[in-house]
Scaffold this active site. Structure first.
Site, PDB file in Angstrom:
ATOM      1  N   LYS A  21      -5.329  -2.890  -4.136  1.00 48.13           N
ATOM      2  CA  LYS A  21      -4.818  -4.253  -3.980  1.00 48.13           C
ATOM      3  C   LYS A  21      -5.646  -5.012  -2.957  1.00 48.13           C
ATOM      4  O   LYS A  21      -5.965  -6.188  -3.139  1.00 48.13           O
ATOM      5  CB  LYS A  21      -3.347  -4.186  -3.565  1.00 48.13           C
ATOM      6  N   SER A  22      -5.993  -4.346  -1.864  1.00 49.48           N
ATOM      7  CA  SER A  22      -6.740  -5.001  -0.794  1.00 49.48           C
ATOM      8  C   SER A  22      -8.095  -5.511  -1.275  1.00 49.48           C
ATOM      9  O   SER A  22      -8.485  -6.648  -1.008  1.00 49.48           O
ATOM     10  CB  SER A  22      -6.945  -4.035   0.372  1.00 49.48           C
ATOM     11  N   ARG A  26      -9.236  -9.617  -2.225  1.00 49.07           N
ATOM     12  CA  ARG A  26     -10.417 -10.191  -1.583  1.00 49.07           C
ATOM     13  C   ARG A  26     -11.453 -10.590  -2.633  1.00 49.07           C
ATOM     14  O   ARG A  26     -12.028 -11.687  -2.589  1.00 49.07           O
ATOM     15  CB  ARG A  26     -11.016  -9.178  -0.598  1.00 49.07           C
ATOM     16  N   GLY A  69       2.303 -11.470   0.789  1.00 51.29           N
ATOM     17  CA  GLY A  69       1.785 -11.951   2.068  1.00 51.29           C
ATOM     18  C   GLY A  69       0.281 -12.158   2.041  1.00 51.29           C
ATOM     19  O   GLY A  69      -0.238 -13.154   2.563  1.00 51.29           O
ATOM     20  N   SER A 144      -4.471  -8.824  10.371  1.00 46.92           N
ATOM     21  CA  SER A 144      -5.866  -8.929   9.946  1.00 46.92           C
ATOM     22  C   SER A 144      -6.016  -9.861   8.754  1.00 46.92           C
ATOM     23  O   SER A 144      -7.121 -10.349   8.479  1.00 46.92           O
ATOM     24  CB  SER A 144      -6.412  -7.547   9.587  1.00 46.92           C
ATOM     25  N   ASP A 295      -0.086   0.146   7.203  1.00 42.73           N
ATOM     26  CA  ASP A 295       0.611   0.360   5.932  1.00 42.73           C
ATOM     27  C   ASP A 295       0.885   1.838   5.649  1.00 42.73           C
ATOM     28  O   ASP A 295       1.658   2.164   4.744  1.00 42.73           O
ATOM     29  CB  ASP A 295      -0.193  -0.238   4.769  1.00 42.73           C
ATOM     30  N   ARG A 326      10.090  -3.365   9.204  1.00 42.78           N
ATOM     31  CA  ARG A 326       9.960  -1.966   8.805  1.00 42.78           C
ATOM     32  C   ARG A 326      10.394  -0.998   9.891  1.00 42.78           C
ATOM     33  O   ARG A 326      10.818   0.121   9.586  1.00 42.78           O
ATOM     34  CB  ARG A 326       8.513  -1.688   8.369  1.00 42.78           C
ATOM     35  N   ARG A 370       7.082  -0.385   0.027  1.00 45.80           N
ATOM     36  CA  ARG A 370       6.707   0.847   0.731  1.00 45.80           C
ATOM     37  C   ARG A 370       7.919   1.660   1.182  1.00 45.80           C
ATOM     38  O   ARG A 370       7.784   2.856   1.444  1.00 45.80           O
ATOM     39  CB  ARG A 370       5.764   0.535   1.891  1.00 45.80           C
TER      40      ARG A 370
END
Length: 414
Positions: A21-22, A26, A69, A144, A295, A326, A370
């Protein structure tokens, strides 16, 4: 919806993990800024990536990124620096997740952004236009994703971007992942000092057949399952990973080497399967700073409790502003299975071995993927554990439950 989960005695399977996903998120935004006609290959099919695909494809007046997010942060920067007028919004929880630091930084660069409801929070009305760029300072201990959002628009700013991060820098691996992805598309972006990143005003270029690596974050749940299963005859093969991955969560292979899982790569130089095998866990206590990979925290916290490994985990401040708080969610849900953990300073979780009488109430997931992903492996320790609202996994790992059933889990919808 509620799932009752029963684990198999042994794990023997080959799993095709979801794409990262990251990297997908991007690459999609950078690909759009490069003006490419073809999308990257092996894109994630999770909710967070789907909303970015839809937004970039349709560019509606009102862009609803739901609970994503990453999409909120990345698209806010993208919309600010590209021509057009849009409102970007999301779920009720998203409208209560702060975004002022990013908005202030973009406004400093010349962006036209207005809050439509509550000051400092989405939804945002954005009139996109070319931005000047230049020198910018932001605090380094923020999410980040704010920093990555600013960096990614750097090449299309008239004067590029010199970004100085003040104070402690959190989640540096995610920043490095952003720089690596930008460089793959031809950007000149690099650390030029210990606290400064320089991005030259050099447009992105298209990359033919750009292929996304699979997701190391998703692998963490299989590491957790192997650790809790503990059967020396078990073996899981995870497809499509780099041993030398730029994904910050690839550190999971080192963490779980201490918690009873050995990783064996078939080829360390290319996308390759990794075999997970069970070994003895001799660790009595585990202290770790998660500021580079927050994460993974839920997975490791749950695993350590189930393995009887006391811990002190720091670097967890960003967990307070994720899909849910969380830290509080972990404290509450672990009590249901008999573990009493404590927090300090809103950034540390501690377990000294204290237990309580378990209620075995269903695990609540708080609209947080998660929570479901990390608690399901407890079925190896607690037969027929129950998970409320299990569909939340679609945010990052849509086929999780199907993959569990393929390896012998019994899942009943009740």
């Amino acid at each position: 919806m509620k799932y009752t989960i029963k684990a198999p005695r042994q794990l023997n399977a080959s799993i095709n993990l979801p794409a990262s996903k990251s990297i997908s998120n991007r690459a999609l935004v950078i690909n759009a800024m490069a003006g490419c006609k073809l999308q990257p290959r092996n894109l994630s099919d999770c909710d967070d990536t789907e909303v970015i695909i839809a937004a970039l494809r349709d560019m509606p007046d009102v862009i609803n990124i739901k609970a994503a997010g990453t999409a909120m942060r990345f698209m806010t920067a993208y919309l600010s620096a590209t021509p057009g007028e849009h409102t970007i919004t999301g779920t009720e929880r998203m409208q209560n997740r702060p975004i002022a630091i990013l908005v202030d930084a973009l406004r400093y660069l010349g962006a036209d952004i207005q809050y439509e409801k509550k000051e400092g929070y989405p939804p945002l009305h954005i009139v996109g236009k070319p931005l000047e760029g230049g020198h910018l300072e932001v605090v380094g201990n923020i999410s980040s994703q704010y920093i990555s959002a600013l960096l990614m628009i750097g090449p299309i700013l008239k004067n590029g971007l010199e970004l100085k991060l003040t104070g402690e820098i959190a989640s540096r691996p995610y920043i490095d992942l952003t720089l690596w992805t930008m460089q793959n598309f031809g950007a000149s972006a690099e650390w030029t000092d210990v606290d400064t990143i320089t991005v030259k005003p050099q447009p992105y270029s298209c990359v033919a057949d750009y292929t996304i690596e699979n997701d190391w974050s998703a692998s963490s749940y299989w590491y957790e399952m192997m650790a809790l299963n503990g059967n020396p005859d078990s073996e899981v093969r995870l497809e499509g990973l780099f041993d030398s991955s730029k994904q910050g969560d690839s550190v999971v292979k080192y963490i779980f080497s201490l918690l009873g899982v050995k990783s064996e790569f078939e080829n360390r130089d290319v996308l390759s399967p990794v075999k997970l095998k069970v070994q003895r866990c001799l660790l009595p206590r585990f202290d770790y700073d998660f500021s580079g990979s927050p994460d993974l925290a839920q997975t490791i916290v749950v695993a350590c409790c189930a393995l009887g490994v006391n811990f002190k985990f720091t670097g967890l401040a960003s967990l307070k502003i994720k899909e849910t708080d969380r830290i509080e969610a972990l404290k509450k849900e672990l009590k249901k299975v008999g573990y009493v953990i404590y927090d300090e300073n809103d950034n540390t979780l501690i377990w000294d071995g204290e237990t309580c009488e378990p209620s075995f109430e269903p695990i609540d997931t708080y609209e947080d993927h998660r929570m479901a992903l990390a608690f399901a492996p407890l079925a190896f320790k607690f037969p027929q554990i129950e998970i409320n609202n299990p569909e939340v996994v679609s945010k990052s790992y849509p086929h999780y439950w199907e993959d569990l059933e393929k390896v012998g889990f019994e899942i009943v919808n009740s």
